[in-house]
Scaffold this motif. Structure first.
Motif, short mmCIF file in Angstrom:
data_model
loop_
_atom_site.label_atom_id
_atom_site.label_comp_id
_atom_site.label_asym_id
_atom_site.label_seq_id
_atom_site.Cartn_x
_atom_site.Cartn_y
_atom_site.Cartn_z
N HIS A 198 96.63 -7.15 -19.33
CA HIS A 198 98.03 -8.02 -19.45
C HIS A 198 99.21 -7.87 -19.15
O HIS A 198 100.30 -8.51 -19.74
N LEU A 199 98.96 -6.41 -18.05
CA LEU A 199 100.75 -6.83 -17.70
C LEU A 199 100.76 -7.99 -16.35
O LEU A 199 101.28 -8.47 -16.42
N ASP A 200 98.98 -7.79 -16.40
CA ASP A 200 99.23 -8.83 -14.92
C ASP A 200 99.30 -10.32 -16.10
O ASP A 200 99.88 -11.03 -14.81
N CYS A 201 98.82 -10.90 -17.08
CA CYS A 201 98.53 -11.80 -18.22
C CYS A 201 100.00 -11.62 -18.41
O CYS A 201 100.41 -13.56 -18.87
N PHE A 202 101.12 -11.06 -18.26
CA PHE A 202 102.53 -11.09 -18.43
C PHE A 202 102.52 -11.93 -17.73
O PHE A 202 103.64 -12.79 -17.80
N PHE A 203 103.18 -11.33 -16.05
CA PHE A 203 103.17 -12.28 -15.22
C PHE A 203 102.73 -13.68 -14.84
O PHE A 203 103.32 -14.64 -14.88
N MET A 204 101.23 -13.78 -15.51
CA MET A 204 100.82 -14.55 -15.61
C MET A 204 101.48 -15.97 -16.74
O MET A 204 101.88 -16.96 -16.12
N VAL A 205 100.91 -15.37 -17.46
CA VAL A 205 102.37 -16.93 -18.56
C VAL A 205 103.82 -16.86 -17.76
O VAL A 205 103.98 -17.79 -18.37
N ALA A 206 104.22 -16.21 -17.74
CA ALA A 206 105.64 -16.66 -17.06
C ALA A 206 105.99 -17.47 -15.76
O ALA A 206 106.93 -18.02 -15.92
N MET A 207 104.67 -17.10 -15.10
CA MET A 207 104.31 -18.35 -14.03
C MET A 207 104.30 -19.25 -15.07
O MET A 207 104.24 -20.89 -14.06
N ILE A 208 103.40 -19.79 -15.72
CA ILE A 208 102.71 -20.80 -16.71
C ILE A 208 104.28 -21.71 -16.89
O ILE A 208 104.42 -23.13 -16.86
N GLN A 209 104.70 -20.44 -17.81
CA GLN A 209 106.10 -20.98 -18.69
C GLN A 209 106.96 -21.61 -17.51
O GLN A 209 107.60 -22.77 -17.05
N THR A 210 107.22 -21.04 -15.76
CA THR A 210 108.18 -21.37 -15.18
C THR A 210 107.76 -22.92 -14.24
O THR A 210 108.88 -23.63 -14.16
N ALA A 211 106.57 -22.97 -14.23
CA ALA A 211 105.86 -24.19 -14.07
C ALA A 211 106.03 -25.36 -14.58
O ALA A 211 106.53 -26.34 -14.31
N ALA A 212 106.55 -25.27 -16.01
CA ALA A 212 106.69 -26.00 -17.46
C ALA A 212 107.61 -26.54 -16.43
O ALA A 212 108.16 -28.06 -17.05
N LEU A 213 109.03 -25.44 -16.34
CA LEU A 213 110.32 -25.68 -16.90
C LEU A 213 110.33 -26.42 -15.22
O LEU A 213 111.04 -27.57 -15.74
N LEU A 214 110.10 -26.35 -14.87
CA LEU A 214 109.86 -26.99 -13.08
C LEU A 214 109.17 -28.38 -13.44
O LEU A 214 109.87 -29.52 -12.86
N LYS A 215 108.03 -28.73 -13.77
CA LYS A 215 107.79 -30.02 -14.07
C LYS A 215 108.99 -30.89 -15.00
O LYS A 215 108.67 -32.00 -15.14
#
Length: 271
Positions: free
Chosen positions: A204-221
């Motif tokens: 879940h520490l890895d998942c934490f960063f994965m979710v952060a990247m999902i949100q960052t990709a959504a921001l860029l989109k």
């Protein structure tokens, strides 16, 4: 953006209710890693589980030094040993940089909140961030359920073996025969508790960063959609009032919006 870039104070359970990282934060809190906020009892639990992990690490060293099995036994021992080692390293890094993690969460939440405000009234853009949030929840919940199922199967499998076998779930010790009570029972409990703690935290520490990247990709989109919408609404060659009498975007409005998009892009890339 209503956010202090130097804000590093600890998060609270109430704060996570509106955070895009809500589920990861609360899972890590329930695993006694991420304080929301921390108390002396919480810190004591964290230290207790870290001590269990170190005990598991020591048992792994003993197992590897005394192991006389085949390649399969070595593979199992080394794979578990690596999971515990990497997990302890991740936990140590988190505890040393706890305020930076809190800063990261607040920063991402501020970016998402600002983007939601900018995308207000535009249906296609408004749908991007909620879709990313649903994907984030599915990722966190899916990983939690999958790993809990695996841990349950793996940690309870030795109980199905004959009692005289005295098999431990992960690392085997040379002194766990029938006359070594309560060493076998204590080792079993130590390996089970530490594996649940470090294994789920590892994921879940890895998942934490994965979710952060999902949100960052959504921001860029979303930002890309705003720029595309800005181009469509270019009024340089159009009248300033449409057929319904509504004011269209003027050149000054477009310039202001473009500056805002540039600033948003800078904030996202800086994140």
């Amino acid at each position: 953006m209503d956010w202090d870039p130097k804000e590093t104070k600890p998060l609270t359970w109430q704060y996570t209710a509106r955070s895009v990282l809500k589920y990861d934060l609360r899972i890590l809190h329930l695993l006694c890693l991420w304080p929301l906020p921390g108390s002396l009892f919480f810190r004591t639990l964290t230290a207790f589980f870290v001590a269990l992990c170190l005990g598991h690490f020591a048992e792994g060293v003993v197992n590897l030094c005394t192991l006389s099995g085949d390649m399969e036994d070595y593979t199992l021992a080394l794979s578990n040993f690596s999971v515990v080692t990497i997990g302890v390293v991740k936990i140590t890094f988190f505890l040393r940089n706890e305020r930076r993690y809190c800063h990261l969460v607040r920063w991402l939440d501020a970016l998402v909140a600002a983007e939601r405000e900018s995308a207000g009234g535009r249906q296609l853009m408004e749908a991007i961030l909620p879709a990313a949030q649903k994907r984030s929840v599915r990722v966190a919940a899916g990983l939690l359920l999958y790993n809990c199922f695996l841990l349950f199967i793996w940690l309870t499998a030795p109980l199905a073996a004959p009692s005289e076998a005295r098999i431990l779930p992960l690392q085997q010790l040379p002194l766990t025969d029938a006359n070594a009570y309560p060493l076998y029972e204590l080792s079993y409990a130590l390996q089970a508790l530490s594996t649940v703690f470090v294994g789920l935290i590892n994921v879940h520490l890895d998942c934490f960063f994965m979710v952060a990247m999902i949100q960052t990709a959504a921001l860029l989109k979303s930002l890309s959609s705003r720029l595309a919408d800005l181009q469509v609404r270019n009024t340089l060659s159009r009248p300033k009032v449409n057929e319904q009498g509504k004011n269209l975007m003027t050149t000054d409005d477009m310039y202001t919006e473009l500056c805002l998009c540039i600033r948003t892009h800078q904030e996202i890339t800086r994140f």
